[in-house]
Enzyme design. Structure first.
Site, PDB file in Angstrom:
ATOM      1  N   ASP A   4      -1.213  -7.262   2.204  1.00 47.01           N
ATOM      2  CA  ASP A   4      -1.164  -6.331   1.077  1.00 47.01           C
ATOM      3  C   ASP A   4      -2.577  -6.067   0.575  1.00 47.01           C
ATOM      4  O   ASP A   4      -3.431  -6.968   0.599  1.00 47.01           O
ATOM      5  CB  ASP A   4      -0.366  -6.917  -0.091  1.00 47.01           C
ATOM      6  CG  ASP A   4       1.134  -6.834   0.112  1.00 47.01           C
ATOM      7  OD1 ASP A   4       1.568  -6.260   1.125  1.00 47.01           O
ATOM      8  OD2 ASP A   4       1.863  -7.349  -0.753  1.00 47.01           O
ATOM      9  N   ASN A  18      -3.686   3.020  -8.880  1.00 47.69           N
ATOM     10  CA  ASN A  18      -2.849   4.134  -9.327  1.00 47.69           C
ATOM     11  C   ASN A  18      -2.882   4.298 -10.830  1.00 47.69           C
ATOM     12  O   ASN A  18      -2.953   5.418 -11.352  1.00 47.69           O
ATOM     13  CB  ASN A  18      -1.403   3.925  -8.864  1.00 47.69           C
ATOM     14  CG  ASN A  18      -1.223   4.186  -7.378  1.00 47.69           C
ATOM     15  OD1 ASN A  18      -1.936   4.993  -6.789  1.00 47.69           O
ATOM     16  ND2 ASN A  18      -0.270   3.494  -6.766  1.00 47.69           N
ATOM     17  N   ASP A  49      -3.626   7.490  -2.970  1.00 53.44           N
ATOM     18  CA  ASP A  49      -3.377   7.952  -1.605  1.00 53.44           C
ATOM     19  C   ASP A  49      -4.666   7.951  -0.788  1.00 53.44           C
ATOM     20  O   ASP A  49      -4.670   7.578   0.393  1.00 53.44           O
ATOM     21  CB  ASP A  49      -2.793   9.363  -1.631  1.00 53.44           C
ATOM     22  CG  ASP A  49      -1.349   9.392  -2.113  1.00 53.44           C
ATOM     23  OD1 ASP A  49      -0.745   8.310  -2.220  1.00 53.44           O
ATOM     24  OD2 ASP A  49      -0.846  10.494  -2.388  1.00 53.44           O
ATOM     25  N   GLU A  73       1.548  -0.455  -0.362  1.00 50.44           N
ATOM     26  CA  GLU A  73       0.272  -1.015   0.090  1.00 50.44           C
ATOM     27  C   GLU A  73       0.466  -2.162   1.085  1.00 50.44           C
ATOM     28  O   GLU A  73      -0.457  -2.939   1.340  1.00 50.44           O
ATOM     29  CB  GLU A  73      -0.543  -1.505  -1.107  1.00 50.44           C
ATOM     30  CG  GLU A  73      -0.008  -2.745  -1.802  1.00 50.44           C
ATOM     31  CD  GLU A  73       1.054  -2.455  -2.847  1.00 50.44           C
ATOM     32  OE1 GLU A  73       1.232  -3.295  -3.752  1.00 50.44           O
ATOM     33  OE2 GLU A  73       1.719  -1.400  -2.775  1.00 50.44           O
TER      34      GLU A  73
END
Length: 310
Positions: free
Chosen positions: A181, A189, A198, A224
């Protein structure tokens, strides 16, 4: 049978290559017309000449030719059709070169006709299906790949893992799997917006892919989370590979947004007779430990106890 139709001689066919009233490539009906005899050569009457027949107008030669690799096959189909008794030829898909130098996909269906003198000829009705083929290829790609990063998606990645497990058992070769991860990705975000998130995922995927070996497999499992399939190496070698990836990712901070990426990973080695689910579960447990111990690290999972591989 198709009724005889009068076909103008080739030398009388003049005019520019146009598509009158064609609002979409798939609606533009073009016509390939050739004589029943003659060599297959560029610029000569034959299978390479593509003609446009506008409604109410004259036809003109189109600058489209069949690629060299397909000419023998097309010539053979033509000769069989002329020598046979069928009134129509099965539809065939071909690639042709347009005047722009690009390849175009066409769908061709031929019919037998007779000219005013009763000579048998062939007309091939052609539809440009380039746009349709591009859409089909795009859909096929998206069925197996993640649209954002271009990596294999979860479904395709898990199918590939099953294949690698079968190969490992067949040839008795090692196989490692890692799950990882990006650390604290939610903050990206929250602070910079989803568009920036993104961009971070795309850049991270690109850097990870460039660090791995050519025959390793990087899969975006969702969000992720990524899976890395490492054929032919032991658990310790798999740990080194993932550690190199972690260090490479952290070594070059991103410029937009300005931040340093780190990841946590768990890596394990396939044990004979183990299922893909059990293998992934052990890698996930190592990943969870890496997160609990402070993130930004790669941990090895324990091998399953003898007789407990499921």
């Amino acid at each position: 049978m198709f009724p005889p139709r009068r076909v103008p001689p080739h030398d009388a066919v003049t005019g520019p290559f146009r598509q009158h009233g064609a609002s979409h490539p798939c609606r533009a009906h073009r016509h390939l017309r050739d004589r029943c005899r003659g060599p297959l050569r560029d610029g000569q009457p034959g299978l390479l000449r593509v003609l446009w027949l506008p409604r109410g107008g004259t036809a003109g030669p189109a600058p489209m030719v069949v690629p060299e690799a397909n000419r023998a096959a097309l010539q053979a189909l033509h000769e069989r059709f002329i020598a046979g008794e069928d009134d129509e030829e099965l539809a065939q898909e071909w690639e042709v070169h347009g005047k722009d130098g690009e390849l175009h996909n066409i769908l061709a269906r031929a019919a037998r006709i007779a000219d005013a003198d009763g000579a048998v000829k062939k007309v091939t009705f052609v539809v440009d299906i380039t746009t349709r083929k591009e859409m089909e290829q795009r859909l096929e790609f998206l069925a197996r790949h993640d649209e954002l990063t271009g990596l294999l998606n979860r479904r395709a990645g898990l199918a590939l893992l099953e294949e690698e497990i079968a190969r490992s058992q067949r040839y008795v070769t090692p196989l490692c799997v890692a799950t990882c991860d990006l650390d604290h990705f939610k903050r990206v975000n929250d602070r910079h917006g989803h568009a920036a998130g993104d961009a971070v995922l795309r850049e991270a995927a690109s850097r990870m892919r460039s660090t791995l070996r050519q025959h390793d497999h990087l899969v975006r499992m969702g969000g992720e989370e990524f899976m890395v399939v490492l054929p032919g190496i032991s658990r310790r070698e798999g740990w080194r590979a993932m550690e190199r990836l972690r260090l490479q990712l952290a070594a070059t901070p991103l410029e937009q947004p300005p931040l340093t990426l780190t990841l946590s990973a768990g890596v394990t080695e396939f044990s004979a007779g183990e299922s893909a689910d059990a293998l992934m579960e052990r890698a996930d447990q190592a990943l969870y430990r890496a997160k609990r111990e402070g993130r930004n690290r790669v941990l090895e999972a324990e091998l399953p106890a003898m007789g407990k591989a499921t």
